[in-house]
Motif scaffolding. Structure first.
Motif: not given
Length: 536
Positions: A402, A406, A408, A430-431, A508, A510
């Motif tokens: 990644l 990030g 949001t 997604k995180e 978040k 990435y």
């Protein structure tokens, strides 16, 4: 001198059909020059007479004209010596001191001879049977490096020159023929090969003329297209300005009418208040009178208010203007949508949201190598797992990594070079994706990606993959977090090749990269995060 050099340039004296210096040059009606034989052959092979260069068509076959001045220039050019390349003479292998120039080479002796040393080959009976040819260099190249014998055969299966011992050993069972036989067979195809080459030359000449014509027309079309676009927008702006003025005037008229009506309403109300106060005063005065007759006579009239009801009027503004505002807002959105259908404008607007990314080594699978600047990632096979530290963020089962950054909210865009790779996956994740187990890269598992597998492309939501019409060397990824949309673009053609819409991002995101395994060097090229240029 410069003018003379220009006039005698190579291209000016090459026929565009045979691509050689003009022979017997002639000029046709459009002014282009060709060899007389070339243009006649060209016209004989077609149904219509047209210029190979500018494609001008002639209703009847034009009479060819000799351009005397041009012909003289061609003759001058032909007689002008070009740059001389020193001849590489083959020298006699027998001469001991001063080497004489060889006149023949012997394929049997693998030796080149001058005139005097060649004499035995012309006199001795045994030597007369040797194969002589024009002097050639590097006769040793004609020897088999394995058996030190002359390569007299040609292996059709391996397409290689071999000797008789090769034929009975490494090439046993292969179809081999003498070099002379293969030469005659190949030489017999020369005319066909030459004809094919001439066809290719002609095809490319026609394509050159087509492109040149397009380039000549393109500026005119471009200027007309710009003028049309400016005209359309000018008319649109004028229409909007007129509509704006009409709307403002209508609003002013409406509020002026409301004001006038309101003032009349206030005037009537104040008059009635004055009248009611007068009645109240008269009642108070009447109540103090001891004249019973007068009191009873006047009280009914004074005590009853006027039967006229309170004036009623609607002073609230018409809500139709608010509806108009909504319509205009939707019109603006529609215009924005139309403009984004133009690839250059769409790409420019996306690139305004470009982000600078750096790969996060703490998330990288242990067989991935990240460059010092954090912009490139490639796969290797000779890295020991204990060379990387344990990290809860690290992918443990697949070639994944990644970015450090990030997001949001809002929009972001980045570009990745995928040139030279046969397998890869790029997008966002997604995180909370599972980093410790082998899972499929799908939307359901938290990946919004685009990938190449076995020559076909697809997204993490596609059930079927497709072959792109244009070559993909650089992938653009655009994310609209609030809208729940991830789009993928071919940066070079500026065309959208994939889009994932209708999602609700809640955590978040990435940027995600998977270069896939190296596959013995076939997929060794790295994924490269490239700088995003700003379009002006």
């Amino acid at each position: 001198m410069a003018l003379a050099s220009c006039l005698l340039s190579e291209e000016r004296f090459e026929c565009s059909i045979c691509l050689d210096v003009f022979t017997d040059p002639v000029t046709i009606l459009c002014g282009h020059n060709f060899c007389s034989a070339c243009i006649n052959t060209y016209w004989d092979s077609g149904d219509t007479c047209q210029c190979p260069m500018c494609k001008r068509k002639f209703s009847t076959r034009p009479e060819l004209q000799v351009n005397t001045d041009f012909k003289k220039l061609v003759q001058v050019k032909a007689s002008t010596p070009g740059p001389q390349i020193p001849a590489l003479d083959v020298l006699c292998d027998i001469c001991s001191e001063i080497k004489e120039k060889a006149v023949k080479s012997c394929l049997t002796c693998l030796t080149s001879f001058c005139e005097s040393h060649l004499e035995p080959h012309r006199r001795v009976a045994v030597l007369k049977g040797h194969k002589l040819l024009e002097p050639v260099k590097n006769l040793d190249d004609r020897m088999c490096k394995t058996h030190n014998k002359m390569t007299e055969l040609y292996c059709l299966k391996e397409q290689a020159f071999i000797c008789v011992l090769c034929f009975s050993a490494d090439h046993k069972g292969h179809n081999a023929v003498p070099l002379e036989e293969q030469y005659e067979k190949v030489a017999a195809t020369k005319d066909e090969a030459q004809a094919n080459i001439q066809k290719l030359i002609q095809t490319r000449i026609e394509k050159i003329a087509e492109v040149e014509e397009l380039l000549d027309v393109s500026p005119v079309d471009s200027e007309k297209e710009k003028q049309d676009a400016v005209q359309v927008f000018t008319e649109l702006i004028q229409s909007i300005q007129v509509s704006q003025a009409e709307l403002v005037e209508a609003i002013e008229q409406r509020h002026s009418a409301i004001k006038q009506k309101g003032e009349e309403f206030l005037k009537e109300l104040r008059r009635e208040v004055t009248e009611l106060k007068s009645r109240s005063s008269q009642l108070e005065h009447l109540s103090q009178s001891e004249d019973h007759y007068h009191f009873l006579q006047s009280f009914p009239t004074l005590s009853k208010p006027p039967h006229k009801s309170c004036p009623d009027t609607d002073l609230c503004p018409d809500l139709s203007f608010q509806a108009t505002r909504g319509d205009l807002t939707r019109l603006k959105q529609r215009v924005d949508g139309i403009m984004e259908e133009i690839p250059e404008i769409r790409m420019k607007r996306m690139r305004e949201h470009a982000v600078d990314l750096t790969l996060d080594p703490d998330t990288a699978f242990y067989l991935l190598v990240i460059s010092e600047d954090g912009k490139q990632v490639s796969a290797e096979h000779n890295i020991e797992k204990d060379k990387v530290t344990d990290n809860p963020k690290r992918f443990e089962r697949c070639f994944q990594v990644l970015a450090k950054e990030g997001f949001t909210t809002g929009k972001f865009y980045f570009e990745v070079q995928v040139k030279g790779k046969i397998r890869w996956i790029v997008g966002v994740a997604k995180e909370s994706v599972d980093r410790k187990n082998m899972i499929r890269v799908t939307v359901k598992n938290g990946f919004w990606t685009f990938s190449l597998v076995e020559g076909k492309y697809g997204s993490s939501a596609d059930s079927e993959r497709k072959i792109l019409k244009e070559e993909l060397q650089k992938l653009g990824v655009f994310v609209d977090y609030n809208k729940g949309e991830v789009s993928f673009y071919n940066v070079d053609s500026k065309s959208r090749i994939g889009c994932l819409t209708g999602y609700c991002f809640t955590e978040k995101l990435y940027p995600y990269f998977c270069p896939q395994p190296n596959e013995n060097g076939k997929n060794s090229a790295p994924l490269i995060i490239t700088p995003v240029p700003q379009m002006h």
